[in-house]
Design an enzyme around this catalytic site. Structure first.
Site, PDB file in Angstrom:
ATOM      1  N   ASP A  12       0.836  -1.193   0.000  1.00 26.06           N
ATOM      2  CA  ASP A  12       0.000   0.000   0.000  1.00 26.06           C
ATOM      3  C   ASP A  12       0.877   1.252   0.000  1.00 26.06           C
ATOM      4  O   ASP A  12       1.473   1.562   1.004  1.00 26.06           O
ATOM      5  CB  ASP A  12      -0.943  -0.011   1.200  1.00 26.06           C
TER       6      ASP A  12
ATOM      7  N   GLU B 263      12.344   2.659   7.150  1.00 28.08           N
ATOM      8  CA  GLU B 263      11.369   1.696   6.636  1.00 28.08           C
ATOM      9  C   GLU B 263      11.649   1.290   5.194  1.00 28.08           C
ATOM     10  O   GLU B 263      11.476   0.131   4.807  1.00 28.08           O
ATOM     11  CB  GLU B 263       9.981   2.337   6.738  1.00 28.08           C
TER      12      GLU B 263
END
Length: 690
Positions: free
Chosen positions: A414, A618
């Site tokens: 996503d 991340e």
């Protein structure tokens, strides 16, 4: 327990040695006043005043640390961004310990970055990312950073007329002992403002999930009974440990936790076992491993990797008395999730997925989606988002978009141009690879560890099955071969040498090129010829200087207001894609390619860590090395939100570093620490020793 700040010492604490404790200069140390040294260091070297020392700063890069010690001590200067940022970190950690003076050793500041990063992850960051949902840990584990529900300090009172509780936990109906436990905790610790709620019996519908979006809470996980002296019977329980990704993500995420665990198998096995048991609990009580254990995720899963993780855990723990029982429970749970969630019809029924826009996302994430409707209704973005979600306006096109959006989030990717606006119509390569892996794992486990005879106990039966039904490996091997044939038929493109998603509505292959096309190597679905063509034709579409990008550049397209940059598109690379590609290439004997990709990813991570005050994030821009952590897409980048010293890194990126370094030879590790690029290292005679 391992100290979370092992390199900070006072006069009475032995200095922790490092690999660099060789040579006279490395043994030099100086005891300094923490506050004074830190203040002068920041004034001189942190020229952009962001409480970090990085290559962006324009200071002299030379700090006379000896000036802040006593005259009779060693005198040495600290030079260069890396050593200066290490000094800042050590002073900050000393300050956190409440020390007024700290002994700083030269070897601490010169510790090679590969060793330092690995040490921080294994001795500090994993502990900082570990949570438990019990009386001792719930005030840390329950706060919700995504929806802004942060715990009040215990003992304070809200000024609102009807204050919302600081913390809320939902308990499934099959866990009455836990409900009693949390109710007792709420009563005993009223300052927590803990609201304990039951989930309903029976099916949790989309309408129910939507009805509690305004009252979000953490979802209960597994606990164990323990003997706690002096505690009432209702509190004789302890939450099983789990790992969170870090930064704004403060809950147990499905595939994030699996890739964290990969880097924890050598030194944090109790947490890894806790993750496996918590996943089994989720399947038993919530029907699937959730996207994460928050109430607004009750209708959504994430890429299923339980059998993969359970087998890796078993191989490390098989000498332990409960190892086989944990493996059996995981296989039974994965079998149930496979049938009930992943292969049942209709998979994307609105009654089981959700309604409205995802409550964990800020409306700005969907600016390009809501903008036309804001103009249409003369509303702000927030107003039109609220109106759509509460049913004040009805827009069928938005309903379709968010059906696809939820599918995107369940896919784990996503968002990406590959899946946006079409995901619910796609049979994806990655999900089918994961199901192929599950089928293979269940078959081999039943055959190898349960004498090809697995009895299905109460709680794991499916449909009309009877308790005690016996399952063998044969049916799972048949499923493997059927899926392999279907993947060849629908996904494989011989001309392009790549696996492509299949649109089940249009009955044609997608044109989007994703690095998940390499996953058939990881799960073993590709034949030798397909593997060779993947390496020759597909791999170059994704390989960059810092590793693998999520999609090809052509799939991302030109970035415009109508086509904003998305975080799972080129040029961004993510840890799980790297790890599965490494393992897949190795399993087909493409060792050189795997070694190259491992080195590229770890080199990029190490240089970011070296030049940017210990930063681990991340995701990365894998097309460049100088600012690869600087990501400007949708949610920005997690792992950058700190001052002075990093204390978490980012979960699965940490895991990828530990896992990747563990596969390297000594010469590759040394070159990595020296900052040698792959292009330079590959010219050395020792390059093959990675």
């Amino acid at each position: 327990m391992v100290s979370t700040v092992p390199t900070v010492v006072n006069d009475s604490t032995p200095i922790v040695s490092t690999d660099n404790d060789e040579g006279k200069s490395n043994h030099e140390s100086v005891s300094v006043n923490v506050e004074t040294a830190m203040r002068h260091l920041l004034e001189q070297e942190d020229t952009d005043r962001n409480y970090l020392i990085t290559i962006d700063d324009q200071g002299p890069k030379d700090f006379p640390l000896g000036l802040y010690g006593s005259p009779e001590q060693s005198k040495f200067d600290v030079q260069g961004v890396y050593q200066l940022s290490n000094l800042l970190q050590e002073l900050f950690l000393a300050q956190q310990q409440g020390l007024t003076t700290a002994t700083i050793k030269r070897s601490q500041l010169e510790e090679d970055p590969v060793h330092r990063l690995g040490r921080l992850i294994t001795t500090s960051w994993w502990d900082n990312l570990t949570r438990r949902l019990d009386a001792d840990g719930i005030d840390r584990a329950a706060p919700d950073n995504l929806t802004g529900r942060i715990a009040h300090a215990e003992g304070t009172k809200s000024t609102a007329s009807k204050p919302e509780p600081a913390l809320r936990i939902y308990v499934p109906p099959g866990a009455p002992q836990q409900f009693a436990y949390y109710s007792t905790v709420a009563k005993d610790r009223s300052g927590l403002e803990l609201d304990v709620q039951w989930l309903p019996d029976g099916e949790v519908t989309a309408d129910f999930i939507k009805s509690i979006n305004s009252k979000p809470g953490i979802l209960a996980l597994d606990m164990e009974n323990v003997q706690l002296q002096g505690q009432p019977v209702a509190r004789q329980m302890k939450g099983l440990p789990f790992i969170v990704p870090g930064d704004q993500f403060n809950e147990l995420y499905n595939w994030d936790a699996c890739f964290c665990a990969l880097g924890m198998l050598d030194n944090h096995l109790p947490v890894v076992k806790g993750i496996v048991k918590n996943f089994v609990f989720e399947i038993k009580h919530y029907g699937k491993i959730l996207n994460a254990n928050r109430s607004y995720y009750l209708g959504r899963a994430q890429p299923p990797l339980l059998t993969w993780l359970a087998l890796k855990t078993f191989h490390r723990t098989k000498h332990e008395p409960d190892a086989l029982d944990i493996l059996r429970a995981a296989i039974l749970a994965a079998r149930k999730e496979y049938h009930v969630w992943w292969t049942s019809k209709p998979r994307l029924d609105e009654e089981t997925v959700g309604k409205g826009s995802p409550p964990e996302c800020r409306p700005t994430v969907f600016t390009h989606v809501f903008k036309p409707y804001a103009d249409k209704y003369d509303m702000t973005l927030q107003e039109v988002s609220d109106a759509y979600n509460n049913g004040s306006i009805s827009e069928p096109d938005l309903d379709v978009f968010f059906d696809h959006d939820r599918a995107v989030r369940e896919s784990g990717h996503d968002t990406s141009n590959r899946v946006e606006g079409v995901c619910a119509d796609l049979a994806t390569v990655d999900l089918n690879c994961l199901l192929f892996q599950i089928e293979n794992d269940i078959a081999s486990t039943i055959s190898t560890y349960f004498d090809d005879n697995l009895a299905i106990p109460e709680g794991y039966v499916i449909g009309g099955e009877k308790v005690g039904t016996v399952e063998t490996s044969q049916i799972w091997r048949e499923r493997v071969e059927r899926r392999r044939a279907a993947m060849d038929k629908y996904f494989w493109n011989e001309t392009k040498g790549i696996y492509l998603d299949y649109n089940t509505v249009n009955r044609e292959q997608s044109t989007a090129e994703s690095v998940t096309s390499l996953w058939p190597l990881w799960c073993g679905a590709a034949n030798k010829s397909q593997a060779e063509r993947l390496v020759d034709l597909a791999l170059p579409k994704f390989e960059c200087i810092g590793g693998l990008s999520s999609t090809s550049e052509s799939t991302r397209g030109i970035v415009t207001d109508a086509n904003p940059q998305k975080q799972w598109d080129y040029p961004y690379g993510w840890a799980p894609h790297q790890v599965l590609a490494w393992d897949g290439l190795k399993s087909y004997d493409f060792k050189n390619e795997a070694d190259r990709l491992i080195y590229r990813w770890l080199h990029m991570m190490t240089e970011t860590f070296r030049n940017w005050n210990g930063t681990v994030v991340e995701k990365y821009d894998v097309t460049q090395l100088e600012r690869s952590h600087s990501v400007d897409a949708e949610y920005g980048n997690q792992g950058r939100n700190f001052k002075y010293a990093p204390q978490e890194g980012f979960g699965w990126t940490n895991g990828s570093y530990i896992y990747g370094v563990s596969s390297m030879g000594d010469e590759a590790r040394k070159a990595l620490a020296e900052g040698v690029s792959w292009e330079e290292f590959s010219k050395r005679d020792v390059a093959g020793s990675t």
